[in-house]
Design an enzyme around this catalytic site. Structure first.
Site, PDB file in Angstrom:
ATOM      1  N   TYR A 247       0.852  -1.187   0.000  1.00 22.51           N
ATOM      2  CA  TYR A 247       0.000   0.000   0.000  1.00 22.51           C
ATOM      3  C   TYR A 247       0.888   1.238   0.000  1.00 22.51           C
ATOM      4  O   TYR A 247       1.855   1.319   0.743  1.00 22.51           O
ATOM      5  CB  TYR A 247      -0.877   0.003   1.264  1.00 22.51           C
ATOM      6  CG  TYR A 247      -1.711   1.255   1.419  1.00 22.51           C
ATOM      7  CD1 TYR A 247      -3.003   1.313   0.918  1.00 22.51           C
ATOM      8  CD2 TYR A 247      -1.200   2.385   2.052  1.00 22.51           C
ATOM      9  CE1 TYR A 247      -3.772   2.461   1.040  1.00 22.51           C
ATOM     10  CE2 TYR A 247      -1.952   3.539   2.173  1.00 22.51           C
ATOM     11  CZ  TYR A 247      -3.234   3.568   1.665  1.00 22.51           C
ATOM     12  OH  TYR A 247      -3.993   4.701   1.786  1.00 22.51           O
ATOM     13  N   GLU A 335      -3.343   7.749  -3.919  1.00 31.28           N
ATOM     14  CA  GLU A 335      -3.370   6.477  -3.190  1.00 31.28           C
ATOM     15  C   GLU A 335      -3.269   5.322  -4.175  1.00 31.28           C
ATOM     16  O   GLU A 335      -4.018   5.268  -5.155  1.00 31.28           O
ATOM     17  CB  GLU A 335      -4.678   6.347  -2.395  1.00 31.28           C
ATOM     18  CG  GLU A 335      -4.688   5.107  -1.517  1.00 31.28           C
ATOM     19  CD  GLU A 335      -6.040   4.901  -0.848  1.00 31.28           C
ATOM     20  OE1 GLU A 335      -7.078   4.990  -1.548  1.00 31.28           O
ATOM     21  OE2 GLU A 335      -6.063   4.634   0.357  1.00 31.28           O
TER      22      GLU A 335
END
Ligand code: GDP
Ligand code: MN
Length: 526
Positions: A247, A335
């Site tokens: 991530y 993101e």
């Protein structure tokens, strides 16, 4: 079809990769530094932000800040009915920024008050769609134009086009992804019955068949309203095997006074859970916006994400490119989940969610021109045309306010006095008379509205302009519902004279409480 990793549906694939629940865009949904950092909670500009701040534009409390709902019971079920575009990694909500803390408290408070629940859930559904939202394919285009590694892809808006795109890709395997602004697509369900918004297949024909069950249907995910969001487009991309999902996010964080890299070697899965159960697996690198990202920082993050050997340099290079893109496009958040590794030794951004600083619109015209408003309520788009922010709720008292705090306070006080707001419309600062007229037009077009409560605090706003707008609107629209007006602040006496000399049946209120009581009574009387 079997589901690989619970997120993506892939037919009989022997190469079972790591089990993942990949909910990449999801985490994006909650914290929203852009959101939390703005309007509603009074945070100021990001370091790069210029020009008038959000406050001046007076976003509704939900405004850009979109109070994402607090976790009802478990952090993985945040009930973000519409995460659309509010891409703040939810786990960051747990970060120790004072603004986030304030926001959390507000959300907790809201959650504790049963009368507000209905309104809250409504507001949450509607609020996330009020600023620039880009679909994944648009974000990926920006990324690939800036040297960030994404898969080859085409976009299609019909099954036939998807089939053609799949053939043209000429890839060993294809990934078909529904384009909606919410995350959690992998595990979503379509109104056509099809399960999974992300599918892998080797057969272009299958792409066509699947796209047929996607386009035109609603896709419901954890982050959408129950009925889902209509899919208008699909992304047809070259699938790559993923050997590891990490991530990575870059965001403006107020508590760091600038950008921060946030990463975890355990991406794909619900990042919130990782943050809750293994906070040591969340890594942060604060970046000095003047100095820019240092090689050592990119390298350290790459290492923390678990990239080894030559992959470490590659990942660091991607991180730097993502950071440069973040700056260049005035993003408040980029993101990537999963920020993945392929068995062939490539670091690839498999998913993308970007949020923008809307005060940068003037210098990011090309990007803002891509704004996808297709998922907005028509009334919101209409309101946006006049620079008004509209939030639909389910009661019968329309609230016409200026500013975030006032909007929330108005809704609250209506509830406390036994009424229910039908909506709120935020006028913001710098009001023009014509806007007031348009606002009334929007409010009265809603058949649910049985009374209108105007609650304006004239700080920047001149009350006399509001009063003139109100009387004009009342006359021209032949207002049929009771109207209660509470004005306070700049030029209020002149405003009151305008209203009282208008000969119109306008009920004046001395303060907010009085206004709420009078509007609730006007509805009860009916
Ligand atoms: P989201 O569910 O809305 O976050 O959509 P993603 O784009 O993140 O896709 C969900 C999951 O599908 C990811 O976490 C991956 O596990 C998987 N996925 C997406 N693209 C690919 C691909 O090209 N190859 C493989 N093997 N898996 C993929
Ligand atoms: Mn994802």
């Amino acid at each position: 079809m079997p589901t690989v990793g619970g997120a993506v549906t892939r037919p009989k694939d022997p190469r079972r990769l790591k089990a993942k629940t990949g909910r990449g865009r999801g985490p994006g949904a909650v914290l929203a530094p852009p959101g939390v950092g703005r309007g509603a909670w009074g945070a100021g500009a990001g370091p790069r932000a210029e020009g008038p701040r959000a406050g001046a534009r007076g976003r509704p409390g939900a405004g850009r800040a979109r109070p994402s709902p607090p976790p009802p019971s478990s952090s993985s079920d945040l009930g973000r009915p519409r995460a659309v575009g509010s891409p703040a990694p939810s786990f960051l909500f747990k970060m120790a920024s004072p603004v986030a803390a304030q926001a959390r408290k507000l959300l907790r408070d809201l959650a504790l008050r049963p009368p507000l629940l209905a309104a809250r859930s409504q507001a949450v559904q509607l609020t996330p769609r009020r600023w620039l939202n880009l679909q994944e394919y648009q974000s990926k285009k920006l990324m690939s134009d800036n040297g960030v590694k994404v898969q080859r892809f085409f976009v299609a808006d019909s099954a036939n086009e998807a089939l053609e795109a799949a053939k043209r890709l000429n890839a060993k395997e294809i990934v078909l992804k529904a384009q909606i602004l919410a995350g959690g697509r992998g595990k979503g369900v379509f109104s056509s019955g099809l399960k999974g918004g992300v599918h892998l297949t080797k057969d272009p024909q299958v792409v066509g068949q699947l796209a047929k069950q996607m386009i035109g249907y609603n896709l419901a995910t954890k982050q959408t309203p129950k009925e889902g969001v209509k899919v208008n487009k699909v992304m047809v991309a070259e699938a790559l095997d993923i050997s590891r999902e990490t991530y990575l996010a870059i965001l403006m964080d107020r508590s760091c006074n600038g950008p921060v890299l946030v990463g975890s070697p355990q991406g794909g899965v619900d990042i919130e859970e990782v943050a809750a159960s293994n906070p040591e697996l969340i890594f942060k690198e604060e970046i000095d916006i003047i100095e820019g990202i240092k090689d050592s920082q990119a390298q350290r993050m790459a290492e923390n994400l678990g990239f080894l050997g030559p992959l470490k340099n590659q990942a660091a290079d991607q991180i730097k490119k993502l950071y440069n893109l973040f700056l260049k496009i005035d993003a408040t958040q980029v993101e990537v989940n999963p920020f993945g590794e392929t068995p062939g030794g490539q670091v690839v951004c498999f998913d993308a969610k970007i949020n923008f600083d809307d005060n940068a619109e003037f210098r990011q015209k090309d990007i803002f021109a891509m704004d996808d408003k297709s998922e907005n309520e028509p009334i919101e788009n209409e309101a946006a045309k006049y620079d008004l922010k509209y939030i639909g709720l389910d009661g019968n008292i329309a609230c016409f306010v200026n500013g975030a705090g006032l909007a929330m306070a108005t809704c609250d006080i209506i509830f406390l006095n036994g009424g229910k707001p039908a909506n709120f419309l935020d006028l913001g600062g710098g009001v023009k008379e014509a806007q007031v007229y348009q606002a009334f037009k929007l409010l009265t077009a809603d058949p649910k509205v049985e009374a209108i409560l105007v609650n304006i605090f004239g700080g920047i706003v001149n009350c006399a302009i509001i009063a003139n707008g109100i009387t004009k609107a009342c006359r021209e629209l032949e207002l049929k519902v009771p109207l209660v007006v509470r004005l306070e602040g700049t030029n209020v006496h002149e405003a009151q004279n305008i209203l009282s000399n208008s000969g119109l049946p306008i009920t004046s209120a001395v303060d907010l409480e009085d206004a709420a009581k009078k509007s609730v009574a006007s509805v009860a009387k009916k």
